[in-house]
Write a protein that holds these residues in place. Structure first.
Motif, PDB file in Angstrom:
ATOM      1  N   GLU A  42       0.806  -1.219   0.000  1.00 58.31           N
ATOM      2  CA  GLU A  42       0.000   0.000   0.000  1.00 58.31           C
ATOM      3  C   GLU A  42       0.837   1.266   0.000  1.00 58.31           C
ATOM      4  N   ASP A  43       1.940   1.260   0.771  1.00 57.24           N
ATOM      5  CA  ASP A  43       2.704   2.513   0.887  1.00 57.24           C
ATOM      6  C   ASP A  43       4.116   2.432   0.315  1.00 57.24           C
ATOM      7  N   GLY A  44       4.469   1.278  -0.304  1.00 55.51           N
ATOM      8  CA  GLY A  44       5.791   1.152  -0.898  1.00 55.51           C
ATOM      9  C   GLY A  44       6.901   1.004   0.126  1.00 55.51           C
ATOM     10  N   GLY A  45       6.563   0.638   1.365  1.00 48.03           N
ATOM     11  CA  GLY A  45       7.570   0.485   2.407  1.00 48.03           C
ATOM     12  C   GLY A  45       8.483  -0.706   2.164  1.00 48.03           C
ATOM     13  N   ASN A  46       9.575  -0.745   2.904  1.00 43.66           N
ATOM     14  CA  ASN A  46      10.557  -1.820   2.739  1.00 43.66           C
ATOM     15  C   ASN A  46      10.759  -2.544   4.063  1.00 43.66           C
ATOM     16  N   ARG A  47       9.654  -3.048   4.610  1.00 45.95           N
ATOM     17  CA  ARG A  47       9.726  -3.759   5.885  1.00 45.95           C
ATOM     18  C   ARG A  47       9.885  -5.260   5.638  1.00 45.95           C
ATOM     19  N   LYS A  48      10.609  -5.942   6.509  1.00 44.13           N
ATOM     20  CA  LYS A  48      10.764  -7.389   6.457  1.00 44.13           C
ATOM     21  C   LYS A  48      10.272  -7.962   7.780  1.00 44.13           C
ATOM     22  N   TYR A  49       9.915  -9.242   7.782  1.00 48.17           N
ATOM     23  CA  TYR A  49       9.377  -9.815   9.012  1.00 48.17           C
ATOM     24  C   TYR A  49      10.134 -11.064   9.434  1.00 48.17           C
ATOM     25  N   ILE A  50      10.065 -11.329  10.746  1.00 46.09           N
ATOM     26  CA  ILE A  50      10.516 -12.588  11.328  1.00 46.09           C
ATOM     27  C   ILE A  50       9.370 -13.105  12.185  1.00 46.09           C
ATOM     28  N   MET A  51       8.791 -14.238  11.796  1.00 46.09           N
ATOM     29  CA  MET A  51       7.720 -14.865  12.554  1.00 46.09           C
ATOM     30  C   MET A  51       8.295 -16.060  13.323  1.00 46.09           C
ATOM     31  N   VAL A  52       7.902 -16.208  14.580  1.00 49.13           N
ATOM     32  CA  VAL A  52       8.317 -17.356  15.386  1.00 49.13           C
ATOM     33  C   VAL A  52       7.066 -17.964  16.015  1.00 49.13           C
ATOM     34  N   GLN A  53       6.900 -19.269  15.857  1.00 51.82           N
ATOM     35  CA  GLN A  53       5.722 -19.932  16.412  1.00 51.82           C
ATOM     36  C   GLN A  53       6.075 -21.361  16.801  1.00 51.82           C
ATOM     37  N   VAL A  54       5.715 -21.746  18.022  1.00 49.37           N
ATOM     38  CA  VAL A  54       5.875 -23.137  18.425  1.00 49.37           C
ATOM     39  C   VAL A  54       4.847 -23.975  17.675  1.00 49.37           C
TER      40      VAL A  54
END
Length: 652
Positions: free
Chosen positions: A426-438
């Motif tokens: 939507e806004d052209g951002g450059n965010r990355k993610y780290i998901m952690v789940q048992v």
């Protein structure tokens, strides 16, 4: 129903504790053995004079707090192993999905991500007496721990139910949260923030442990989120329609919220009925709810009408300042000139956005009903009971990060990953993610289990895949007919609100079809170390036993497994680009260009060393038994020193 007789006499002590609790609830406390009476406090309640006892201090204590601190500090030998078959665009993506106990994972990430996480959002298990909470027991090992937890599976899960009748009801939850938050703080950048969703059961305790871990001065806000519309008629007492989001900064001196964009409704408040050349404006009240004699004066309108401030108030400006504004055509008395005086606030002169508020109503951040529709829109089967709406998490991200890493170590159905991708689109951002789940198992009778989802991680990964595909399709559609990405969210709002007859507004942010959005993710799974036990405890083995370990690497581990552990040990992010090369007939991994070279092939010799030295890597790693012989190992070391002196060589 449990109809088995316990065949025990009445527990008189417990009955007496309950009787005292009815009279003096503040005198009941939790200890390592369960609920007990604080006799010093009880003495004080029964005395009209100060009773000497333990020294008073302002802090939160609970049985198990010291163990929780130790738990955070204990090192781990566990590692992460790549799972290519579950990943999407493994070689190019910078997003991570990690399966495993988040306490162990947070420890593993300390080197590679220390001070690198821009924003953390977590929605931990609520302490309701029914939910699962994590249990960290390092005193017990292996099968004993699994038996105790009741989760005996290949993932070595550490999950137990925390019943309300437990004598350590609050303490167990606090002991679970404390070490995780302590480790999470280390990962935040200096201007980073953490958002924690919580309900009324533990919000007070959560505030206290966050005050201790992050510092009371770094508390930013207690955001109240309207999670549902309208009252629940079957509720006992008050109908629960809200949750909290606790917000703390790593260092509040370095953090300022990003202003929110004005929506159409807010922009519509700005008009220009008098054709002022400075553009559109809105009328702002001149009065203030405090009295100041210097600001209490009459104002004469264009028609001669006298205006005084409302009762017990005054104007917010002095008479001199008012006359300055009047002469600059910044005062309005309405179109007819008969209204109360107001100040003209021009859109071009106000802040470029709205300062976030602490009340997030459902029109602003969606609600649980919208979240369920959103989840069902991606996965039609009812596979997850309590998702958060992506708009809620998008709001958290919007005010804290335009780029950088977003971490969620209680990721559940992976709403945070969905929100990151959607907002980037939507806004052209450059965010990355780290998901952690048992990988918590789905129950046998659940709909998720019936349609093939064995654990929560499988649901989360599938949601990311489908959300990514939907975003990709929306981007393509947008380039064809101009429909913005947010229209999909608006459609869900309208669908979810048919029963409520509400019509929340939209941000109306149009997607940028040229955005280069990362829609992939690398999957890693928590596992024991790649190295044989002798690697860590050689003193516990005699020579006869050591001879059994011709190779100190476990036989089922791959070269990529070893590379991952080395990257973590050397403090390199797992999102770095990894390439495979062939040098002198050997497979070589190149990480982030020349940052790290790794070769785990055998029969390495001087000829190989001469070729790889031409690449001049900063670091290089080999298997300890990968050399042709001991002489070749030493010769390779010396050749690298001579031909590429800046290269640091290590072996595993």
């Amino acid at each position: 129903m449990n109809d088995k007789l316990d065949l025990k006499s009445t527990d008189i002590t417990s009955l007496n504790i309950e009787k005292i609790a009815a009279l003096f609830p503040n005198c009941v406390t939790e200890t390592a053995e369960g609920k007990r009476i604080d006799f010093d406090l009880l003495k004080q309640e029964l005395s009209t004079e100060i009773v000497e006892g333990n020294k008073e201090r302002y802090r939160l204590e609970w049985p198990g707090k010291r163990e929780a601190i130790v738990t955070a500090n204990l090192p781990t030998t566990k590692t992460l192993r790549p799972v290519r078959e579950d990943s999407v665009d493994f070689d190019t993506t910078e997003n991570l999905y990690i399966e495993g106990d988040n306490l162990e994972v947070l420890k593993i990430l300390q080197e590679s991500y220390l001070g690198k996480i821009k924003m953390i959002y977590i929605d931990p298990p609520y302490n309701t007496g029914k939910d699962f909470v994590y249990k960290d027991n390092f005193a017990k090992a292996g099968n004993e721990e699994l038996l105790e937890s009741g989760q005996k599976d290949e993932y070595n899960q550490k999950l137990v139910v925390n019943p309300e009748t437990s004598g350590r009801y609050h303490s167990d939850w606090l002991s679970m949260m404390y070490p995780r938050l302590k480790l999470a703080r280390n990962l935040l950048t200096e201007d980073g923030v953490i958002f924690i969703s919580i309900d009324d059961n533990e919000v007070h305790n959560l505030r206290k442990i966050c005050d201790e871990i992050f510092g009371e001065g770094n508390f930013v806000a207690n955001i109240v989120w309207q999670k549902k519309y309208g009252p629940a008629n079957d509720a006992q007492g008050m109908s629960d329609t809200h949750e909290h989001i606790i917000l703390y900064a790593k260092n509040i001196s370095f953090w300022n919220p990003i202003l929110l964009k004005r929506d159409e409704k807010q922009l519509a408040a700005y008009k220009n009925p008098d054709n002022d050349p400075r553009g559109v404006w809105r009328a702002s009240d001149l009065s203030v709810r405090t009295f100041s004699e210097n600001c209490y004066f009459p104002i004469t309108g264009p028609n001669g009408q006298i205006h005084w401030p409302p009762e017990s108030t005054s104007w917010r400006i002095s008479e001199t300042k008012f006359n300055e504004l009047l002469n600059d055509n910044r005062i309005t008395f309405g179109v007819a000139g008969t209204a109360r005086p107001m100040q003209k606030k021009f859109l071009t002169e106000v802040k470029d956005g709205i300062t976030p508020q602490t009340w997030w109503h459902r029109e602003f951040a969606a609600d649980t009903k919208i979240a369920r529709y959103e989840m069902k829109d991606l996965i039609p089967e009812n596979v997850f009971d309590t998702p958060k709406p992506s708009l809620l998490i998008k709001r958290c991200i919007e005010i804290s990060s335009r780029e950088g890493l977003i971490l969620d170590f209680f990721s559940g159905s992976a709403t945070t990953a969905h929100a990151v991708m959607q907002l980037n689109a939507e806004d052209g951002g450059n965010r990355k993610y780290i998901m952690v789940q048992v990988p918590e198992l789905t129950t046998e009778k659940s709909q998720a289990n019936k349609v093939g989802y064995k654990n929560i991680c499988e649901i989360g990964k599938e949601r990311i895949r489908r959300a990514a595909q939907k975003i990709k399709e929306s981007l393509n559609q947008d380039s064809q007919d101009g429909k913005g990405l947010n229209q999909d969210s608006q459609d869900l709002f309208n669908l979810g609100n048919q029963e409520n007859q509400a019509n929340p507004g939209s941000d109306n942010v149009q997607a940028n079809p040229g955005s280069n959005i990362d829609l992939g993710f690398r999957v890693y799974r928590l596992d024991s170390s790649n190295m044989q036990e002798v690697y860590y405890k050689p003193q516990e083995y005699n020579q006869a036993t050591l001879d059994l370990f011709a190779d100190n690497v476990k036989p089922d581990r791959t070269a990529e497994d070893l590379l991952t552990q080395i990257m973590l040990d050397w403090g390199l992010p797992l999102s770095l680009k990894i390439e495979r090369k062939t040098i002198a007939g050997k497979e070589v991994f190149s990480v982030a260009g020349d940052s790290l070279y790794a070769c785990f092939d055998h029969e390495l010799d001087e000829a190989f060393a001469k070729e790889i030295a031409k690449e001049k890597p900063l670091r290089i790693v080999f298997r300890d038994n990968g050399f042709k012989d001991d002489t070749a190992k030493e010769n390779v070391r010396q050749l690298l020193k001579q031909l590429s002196p800046q290269t640091e060589m290590r072996v595993v």
